[in-house]
Design a protein around this motif. Structure first.
Motif, PDB file in Angstrom:
ATOM      1  N   CYS A   1       0.871  -1.176   0.000  1.00 20.18           N
ATOM      2  CA  CYS A   1       0.000   0.000   0.000  1.00 20.18           C
ATOM      3  C   CYS A   1       0.907   1.225   0.000  1.00 20.18           C
ATOM      4  CB  CYS A   1      -0.880  -0.013   1.249  1.00 20.18           C
ATOM      5  SG  CYS A   1      -1.775   1.536   1.526  1.00 20.18           S
TER       6      CYS A   1
ATOM      7  N   THR B   1      -3.820  -8.905  -3.540  1.00 21.14           N
ATOM      8  CA  THR B   1      -4.536  -8.376  -4.698  1.00 21.14           C
ATOM      9  C   THR B   1      -5.764  -9.200  -5.050  1.00 21.14           C
ATOM     10  OG1 THR B   1      -3.268  -9.706  -6.253  1.00 21.14           O
ATOM     11  CG2 THR B   1      -2.392  -7.513  -5.702  1.00 21.14           C
TER      12      THR B   1
ATOM     13  N   PHE C   1      -0.607  -4.122 -16.012  1.00 16.01           N
ATOM     14  CA  PHE C   1      -1.043  -3.059 -15.119  1.00 16.01           C
ATOM     15  C   PHE C   1      -2.363  -3.505 -14.501  1.00 16.01           C
ATOM     16  CE2 PHE C   1      -3.666   0.767 -14.618  1.00 16.01           C
ATOM     17  CZ  PHE C   1      -2.858   1.523 -13.809  1.00 16.01           C
ATOM     18  N   ALA C   2      -2.554  -3.248 -13.205  1.00 13.50           N
ATOM     19  CA  ALA C   2      -3.801  -3.637 -12.550  1.00 13.50           C
ATOM     20  C   ALA C   2      -4.159  -2.635 -11.456  1.00 13.50           C
ATOM     21  CB  ALA C   2      -3.669  -5.034 -11.962  1.00 13.50           C
ATOM     22  N   ARG C   3      -5.358  -2.785 -10.946  1.00 13.41           N
ATOM     23  CA  ARG C   3      -5.835  -1.978  -9.820  1.00 13.41           C
ATOM     24  C   ARG C   3      -6.331  -2.919  -8.731  1.00 13.41           C
ATOM     25  NH1 ARG C   3      -7.829   0.825 -14.280  1.00 13.41           N
ATOM     26  NH2 ARG C   3      -6.989   2.917 -14.440  1.00 13.41           N
ATOM     27  N   THR C   4      -6.096  -2.533  -7.495  1.00 15.60           N
ATOM     28  CA  THR C   4      -6.533  -3.325  -6.351  1.00 15.60           C
ATOM     29  C   THR C   4      -7.100  -2.395  -5.290  1.00 15.60           C
ATOM     30  OG1 THR C   4      -4.870  -5.034  -6.730  1.00 15.60           O
ATOM     31  CG2 THR C   4      -5.768  -4.899  -4.516  1.00 15.60           C
ATOM     32  N   TYR C   5      -8.236  -2.771  -4.736  1.00 11.06           N
ATOM     33  CA  TYR C   5      -8.820  -2.005  -3.635  1.00 11.06           C
ATOM     34  C   TYR C   5      -8.109  -2.381  -2.346  1.00 11.06           C
ATOM     35  CZ  TYR C   5     -12.045  -0.137  -0.222  1.00 11.06           C
ATOM     36  OH  TYR C   5     -12.579   0.554   0.821  1.00 11.06           O
ATOM     37  N   CYS C   6      -7.718  -1.387  -1.583  1.00 15.19           N
ATOM     38  CA  CYS C   6      -6.996  -1.592  -0.321  1.00 15.19           C
ATOM     39  C   CYS C   6      -7.963  -1.385   0.843  1.00 15.19           C
ATOM     40  CB  CYS C   6      -5.833  -0.608  -0.228  1.00 15.19           C
ATOM     41  SG  CYS C   6      -4.927  -0.707   1.326  1.00 15.19           S
TER      42      CYS C   6
ATOM     43  N   ASN D   1      -8.241   2.712  -4.117  1.00 16.57           N
ATOM     44  CA  ASN D   1      -7.795   1.830  -5.193  1.00 16.57           C
ATOM     45  C   ASN D   1      -6.348   2.170  -5.511  1.00 16.57           C
ATOM     46  OD1 ASN D   1     -10.058   0.158  -5.954  1.00 16.57           O
ATOM     47  ND2 ASN D   1     -11.061   2.055  -6.554  1.00 16.57           N
ATOM     48  N   HIS D   2      -5.509   1.144  -5.590  1.00 17.67           N
ATOM     49  CA  HIS D   2      -4.100   1.341  -5.918  1.00 17.67           C
ATOM     50  C   HIS D   2      -3.818   0.766  -7.290  1.00 17.67           C
ATOM     51  CE1 HIS D   2      -3.542   2.689  -1.911  1.00 17.67           C
ATOM     52  NE2 HIS D   2      -3.648   1.494  -1.349  1.00 17.67           N
ATOM     53  N   GLU D   3      -3.123   1.523  -8.112  1.00 17.34           N
ATOM     54  CA  GLU D   3      -2.699   1.071  -9.432  1.00 17.34           C
ATOM     55  C   GLU D   3      -1.279   0.550  -9.311  1.00 17.34           C
ATOM     56  OE1 GLU D   3      -3.244   4.643 -11.690  1.00 17.34           O
ATOM     57  OE2 GLU D   3      -5.366   4.264 -11.956  1.00 17.34           O
ATOM     58  N   TRP D   4      -1.002  -0.587  -9.968  1.00 14.35           N
ATOM     59  CA  TRP D   4       0.315  -1.192  -9.840  1.00 14.35           C
ATOM     60  C   TRP D   4       0.676  -1.975 -11.096  1.00 14.35           C
ATOM     61  CZ3 TRP D   4       0.128  -6.582  -9.882  1.00 14.35           C
ATOM     62  CH2 TRP D   4      -1.121  -7.149  -9.626  1.00 14.35           C
TER      63      TRP D   4
END
Length: 58
Positions: A8, A17, A33-38, A44-47
């Protein structure tokens, strides 16, 4: 098999994830590339895959 993890950016804590993967296959996968809710900071985090790792519990 394990769970793909990221850090995070707000708290520095490790978060799952929700993606299951084999460590070696994930390491060799194409960059994506993906997004995950923390649930820690409620954002939402982009990684990118290169920023993530696979955690396998023993």
């Amino acid at each position: 098999m394990g769970i793909v993890m990221i850090k995070c950016p707000q708290t520095g804590r490790e978060i799952p994830t929700g993606i299951k993967a084999d460590r070696e296959r994930f390491r060799c996968s194409a960059v994506f590339f993906a997004r995950t809710y923390c649930s820690i900071c409620q954002a939402n985090h982009e990684w990118f895959a290169k920023e993530a790792w696979v955690y396998e519990s023993s």
